[in-house]
Write an enzyme that holds these catalytic residues in place. Sequence first.
Site, PDB file in Angstrom:
ATOM      1  N   GLU A 180       0.757  -1.340  -0.031  1.00 47.53           N
ATOM      2  CA  GLU A 180       0.017  -0.007  -0.040  1.00 47.53           C
ATOM      3  C   GLU A 180       1.035   1.096   0.218  1.00 47.53           C
ATOM      4  O   GLU A 180       1.982   1.298   0.648  1.00 47.53           O
ATOM      5  CB  GLU A 180      -0.839  -0.043   0.928  1.00 47.53           C
ATOM      6  CG  GLU A 180      -1.801   1.104   1.276  1.00 47.53           C
ATOM      7  CD  GLU A 180      -3.126   0.920   2.282  1.00 47.53           C
ATOM      8  OE1 GLU A 180      -3.585  -0.063   2.394  1.00 47.53           O
ATOM      9  OE2 GLU A 180      -3.178   2.068   2.963  1.00 47.53           O
ATOM     10  N   GLY A 182     -13.978   6.072   4.732  1.00 43.10           N
ATOM     11  CA  GLY A 182     -13.075   7.294   5.315  1.00 43.10           C
ATOM     12  C   GLY A 182     -13.140   7.708   6.322  1.00 43.10           C
ATOM     13  O   GLY A 182     -14.268   7.720   6.902  1.00 43.10           O
ATOM     14  N   LYS A 207     -20.266  -5.827   4.856  1.00 45.29           N
ATOM     15  CA  LYS A 207     -19.613  -5.666   3.553  1.00 45.29           C
ATOM     16  C   LYS A 207     -19.355  -6.602   2.453  1.00 45.29           C
ATOM     17  O   LYS A 207     -19.521  -6.498   1.226  1.00 45.29           O
ATOM     18  CB  LYS A 207     -18.156  -4.838   4.141  1.00 45.29           C
ATOM     19  CG  LYS A 207     -18.362  -3.474   4.647  1.00 45.29           C
ATOM     20  CD  LYS A 207     -17.317  -2.587   4.945  1.00 45.29           C
ATOM     21  CE  LYS A 207     -16.400  -2.959   6.184  1.00 45.29           C
ATOM     22  NZ  LYS A 207     -15.384  -2.010   6.310  1.00 45.29           N
TER      23      LYS A 207
HETATM   24  P1  FAD Z   1     -17.213   1.095   7.709  1.00 43.40           P
HETATM   25  O1  FAD Z   1     -16.974  -0.101   7.237  1.00 43.40           O
HETATM   26  O2  FAD Z   1     -18.363   1.969   7.059  1.00 43.40           O
HETATM   27  O3  FAD Z   1     -17.331   1.335   9.125  1.00 43.40           O
HETATM   28  C1  FAD Z   1     -16.914   2.564   9.827  1.00 43.40           C
HETATM   29  C2  FAD Z   1     -17.658   2.466  11.242  1.00 43.40           C
HETATM   30  O4  FAD Z   1     -18.990   2.563  10.927  1.00 43.40           O
HETATM   31  C3  FAD Z   1     -17.192   1.122  12.057  1.00 43.40           C
HETATM   32  O5  FAD Z   1     -17.298   1.454  13.365  1.00 43.40           O
HETATM   33  C4  FAD Z   1     -18.470   0.217  11.921  1.00 43.40           C
HETATM   34  O6  FAD Z   1     -18.630  -0.846  12.860  1.00 43.40           O
HETATM   35  C5  FAD Z   1     -19.709   1.139  11.534  1.00 43.40           C
HETATM   36  N1  FAD Z   1     -20.684   0.586  11.021  1.00 43.40           N
HETATM   37  C6  FAD Z   1     -20.743   0.231   9.639  1.00 43.40           C
HETATM   38  N2  FAD Z   1     -21.923   0.043   9.108  1.00 43.40           N
HETATM   39  C7  FAD Z   1     -22.726   0.452  10.220  1.00 43.40           C
HETATM   40  C8  FAD Z   1     -24.128   0.128  10.422  1.00 43.40           C
HETATM   41  N3  FAD Z   1     -24.916  -0.180   9.458  1.00 43.40           N
HETATM   42  N4  FAD Z   1     -24.554   0.946  11.492  1.00 43.40           N
HETATM   43  C9  FAD Z   1     -23.872   1.291  12.574  1.00 43.40           C
HETATM   44  N5  FAD Z   1     -22.634   1.420  12.425  1.00 43.40           N
HETATM   45  C10 FAD Z   1     -22.102   1.050  11.339  1.00 43.40           C
HETATM   46  N6  FAD Z   1      -8.905   5.994   4.927  1.00 43.40           N
HETATM   47  C11 FAD Z   1      -9.001   6.717   3.807  1.00 43.40           C
HETATM   48  O7  FAD Z   1      -9.400   8.167   4.071  1.00 43.40           O
HETATM   49  N7  FAD Z   1      -8.390   6.639   2.947  1.00 43.40           N
HETATM   50  C12 FAD Z   1      -7.812   5.469   2.418  1.00 43.40           C
HETATM   51  O8  FAD Z   1      -7.424   5.181   1.328  1.00 43.40           O
HETATM   52  C13 FAD Z   1      -8.141   4.424   3.482  1.00 43.40           C
HETATM   53  N8  FAD Z   1      -7.420   3.103   3.286  1.00 43.40           N
HETATM   54  C14 FAD Z   1      -7.649   2.066   4.166  1.00 43.40           C
HETATM   55  C15 FAD Z   1      -7.208   0.870   3.750  1.00 43.40           C
HETATM   56  C16 FAD Z   1      -7.317  -0.193   4.846  1.00 43.40           C
HETATM   57  C17 FAD Z   1      -6.876  -1.466   4.463  1.00 43.40           C
HETATM   58  C18 FAD Z   1      -7.893   0.058   6.038  1.00 43.40           C
HETATM   59  C19 FAD Z   1      -7.968  -1.029   7.012  1.00 43.40           C
HETATM   60  C20 FAD Z   1      -8.120   1.543   6.313  1.00 43.40           C
HETATM   61  C21 FAD Z   1      -8.128   2.570   5.444  1.00 43.40           C
HETATM   62  N9  FAD Z   1      -8.509   3.753   5.708  1.00 43.40           N
HETATM   63  C22 FAD Z   1      -8.555   4.720   4.537  1.00 43.40           C
HETATM   64  C23 FAD Z   1      -9.429   4.096   6.949  1.00 43.40           C
HETATM   65  C24 FAD Z   1     -10.585   4.220   7.140  1.00 43.40           C
HETATM   66  O9  FAD Z   1     -11.419   4.931   5.939  1.00 43.40           O
HETATM   67  C25 FAD Z   1     -11.013   4.359   8.503  1.00 43.40           C
HETATM   68  O10 FAD Z   1     -10.801   3.395   9.278  1.00 43.40           O
HETATM   69  C26 FAD Z   1     -12.727   4.503   8.473  1.00 43.40           C
HETATM   70  O11 FAD Z   1     -12.925   5.281   9.860  1.00 43.40           O
HETATM   71  C27 FAD Z   1     -13.678   3.485   8.560  1.00 43.40           C
HETATM   72  O12 FAD Z   1     -13.865   3.104   6.888  1.00 43.40           O
HETATM   73  P2  FAD Z   1     -14.416   1.781   6.810  1.00 43.40           P
HETATM   74  O13 FAD Z   1     -14.508   1.721   5.450  1.00 43.40           O
HETATM   75  O14 FAD Z   1     -13.992   0.780   7.762  1.00 43.40           O
HETATM   76  O15 FAD Z   1     -15.984   2.030   7.196  1.00 43.40           O
END
Ligand code: FAD
Length: 292
Positions: A18, A110, A170
Amino acid sequence: MSAIIEEIRSPEVTVSIEVFPPKSENGAARLLEETARIQEGVRVAFTSVTYGAGGSTRDGTLNLVIELAKRNPGRVVAHLTCVGSNEEALSRLLSAYHESGMTDIMALRGDIPEGMTREEAVSGGFRYAADLVRWLREAGGVSSIGVAGYPEGHPETPDRAKDLDHFVAKAGAGADYAATQFFFENSDYFRFVVEAAARGLQIPVAPGVLPVRDIDQVVRFAGMCGAAVPERVLSALEPYRGDPEGFKEKSADLAAEQISGLIEAGVRHFHIYSLNKSDIVLGIADRLGWRR
Ligand code: FAD
């Protein structure tokens, strides 16, 4: 099937790296050199490019993704975040990726940018990463979709069971694989995959491995994303604070040991947070016999 999915499902050990888009043109040129150096030394299944993280701009990211995709056709994954965005903006970005032959996406919510309220962040219609995954599936033209997983839990959802349900959702929305946040205790990863499998998860979960470059930085990162840095890791690196070369060697030792433990348990794909540098990644490759 996308080459990315084939690599992640391969019975052989495969590695992705990455990178993040640097803010300056010089930084981007250096990153291209560093990724080329990694690829000369190790077989890289794919390179994934973060989006929006650390304040990177849309154009900076797009240019970097396009340049990397030119050099590594079919082997670049563009991250896409939906926070603070709407369908029109995401469609434009996705079209730009498609035009340059980029069809492999890592779908993320994000982090909510500083100064933006939660309501503003979701006003574009995308609340969670699962919504983005569903939208990408409906939009079509995407060869693979990756999502993020958090072995130690995501900091916004302290209820671990709920966080796991959200993670598994997801895959239900159409993700092909997951890559995890970095962690240092392999037991956290094993527990996470067992608990996710018990909830019906069937997609591969690639462990995210972070070679430490700086003690203060890793403690800060870990604090932000809800991961722990064990005392064992800190005390192994502490003696090398004033010795950059020794530090890199020790860091590569620690990451290689962690990966060996995961390989012994049957893990085959590793997502390495390169932090845009080749040296420690190549040091890990030396230790694990991955060098070309
Ligand atoms: P989600 O899967 O939407 O989860 C976010 C939060 O919401 C979690 O606490 C989850 O439990 C909760 N949630 C999900 N669905 C629901 C629901 N239906 N009801 C209530 N709560 C819910 N960030 C960037 O800005 N850019 C990047 O390129 C980037 N790349 C990443 C790559 C990897 C491999 C990882 C592990 C993280 C990356 N991140 C990046 C960080 C990420 O964007 C953050 O951790 C962000 O806070 C959560 O993103 P997510 O896609 O996991 O969100």
